[in-house]
Motif scaffolding. Sequence first.
Motif, PDB file in Angstrom:
ATOM      1  N   HIS A   1     -47.909  62.134 -79.878  1.00 59.14           N
ATOM      2  CA  HIS A   1     -46.765  61.568 -80.596  1.00 59.14           C
ATOM      3  C   HIS A   1     -46.937  61.802 -82.101  1.00 59.14           C
ATOM      4  CE1 HIS A   1     -44.796  59.229 -77.290  1.00 59.14           C
ATOM      5  NE2 HIS A   1     -46.003  59.363 -76.747  1.00 59.14           N
TER       6      HIS A   1
ATOM      7  N   ARG B   1     -35.087  59.313 -80.129  1.00 59.64           N
ATOM      8  CA  ARG B   1     -35.704  58.574 -79.026  1.00 59.64           C
ATOM      9  C   ARG B   1     -34.716  58.452 -77.878  1.00 59.64           C
ATOM     10  NH1 ARG B   1     -38.010  52.898 -80.300  1.00 59.64           N
ATOM     11  NH2 ARG B   1     -38.696  53.152 -78.143  1.00 59.64           N
TER      12      ARG B   1
ATOM     13  N   ILE C   1     -42.890  64.126 -74.369  1.00 61.33           N
ATOM     14  CA  ILE C   1     -42.739  62.819 -75.007  1.00 61.33           C
ATOM     15  C   ILE C   1     -41.478  62.130 -74.507  1.00 61.33           C
ATOM     16  CG2 ILE C   1     -42.208  61.688 -77.207  1.00 61.33           C
ATOM     17  CD1 ILE C   1     -44.126  63.677 -78.537  1.00 61.33           C
TER      18      ILE C   1
ATOM     19  N   GLU D   1     -41.506  58.715 -72.330  1.00 59.07           N
ATOM     20  CA  GLU D   1     -40.839  57.507 -72.827  1.00 59.07           C
ATOM     21  C   GLU D   1     -39.770  57.038 -71.846  1.00 59.07           C
ATOM     22  OE1 GLU D   1     -39.426  58.489 -76.729  1.00 59.07           O
ATOM     23  OE2 GLU D   1     -41.308  57.892 -77.687  1.00 59.07           O
TER      24      GLU D   1
END
Length: 300
Positions: A10, A277, A75, A79
């Motif tokens: 990250h 995100r 990632i 997530e």
Amino acid sequence: MQTILDPKWHLFAKVAELGSLSRASAALDMPPSVVSRHIAQLEEESGSRLFRRTGRGVVLTELGERIYPRIKAMILASEQLTDDIRASRGMPMGKVRLSMLPTTITIIAEPLFAEAKQRFPEVQLHITEGSSAQLEEWLKEGRLDLSLLLREENTAHPDEPVLTTLPLSLIVPVAHPLASRQTISFNEVLALALVLPSNPHPMRSRLEGLARQRDASLQMAAEADSIHLQHEIVAHGGGFAITAGQLSAPQRERLTTLHIVDPVLSRSVVLGTTLHRPSTHALREVSRLILEVAPALLNS
């Protein structure tokens, strides 16, 4: 619950996005020495450099360029998987980073935080404040998940819900002769010495465009890039400011507002969301809560 991927990757992705170890450490609220050490560990484990240091920051090496898209995909997948596991419990969990404008934080922050804590006890709501330009940049960099932003009239993006529309007002010292009035025309404003944000700034560009339509120009007294500073300069007789929203009780002891008319001008407060995100359960629930409570608070 931690994400499944090693947190050092990250860090790698954040440094690659921002092109700087120091900017990444600020975005992640982590000491620069820790970021540097973890990147060095990744490079040692990889057996090759991932970044090349330059005078202005860092850039990806050939190896870094090859693996960066794959790391980003991993990632996002990790997530999303972590959020799916949390969501299966039926309760939103995790951190949501929210930022507000100085003029809205005193109105919204406390009741929003209290309501979020009651409804979502497993959500960590991290609230900060900054100018609209700062918040825009932080949102683009992924340092924020959600942010209240200012938009000039009719410039909100369809993906940015409008929380409220506020009229632009002239800020005047209470002892000034103009303070006895309730409105002022834009033509009259053009004759006043103004305290405005420095360029480039959307509101200033808009005001300058309106002035040019009248074959005039804005009269500058000073430049200040925060509303608090603009108000302080006005309170000390340094000119007149143009802002949106209400003055706080302490400010009303020294300042007053005159609505600008002919034309009436307004700005919108919108809710912006990061693209860096995945849309987690916690982020979606906090967004819905803001849309539910913020308009009434801002219009009270």
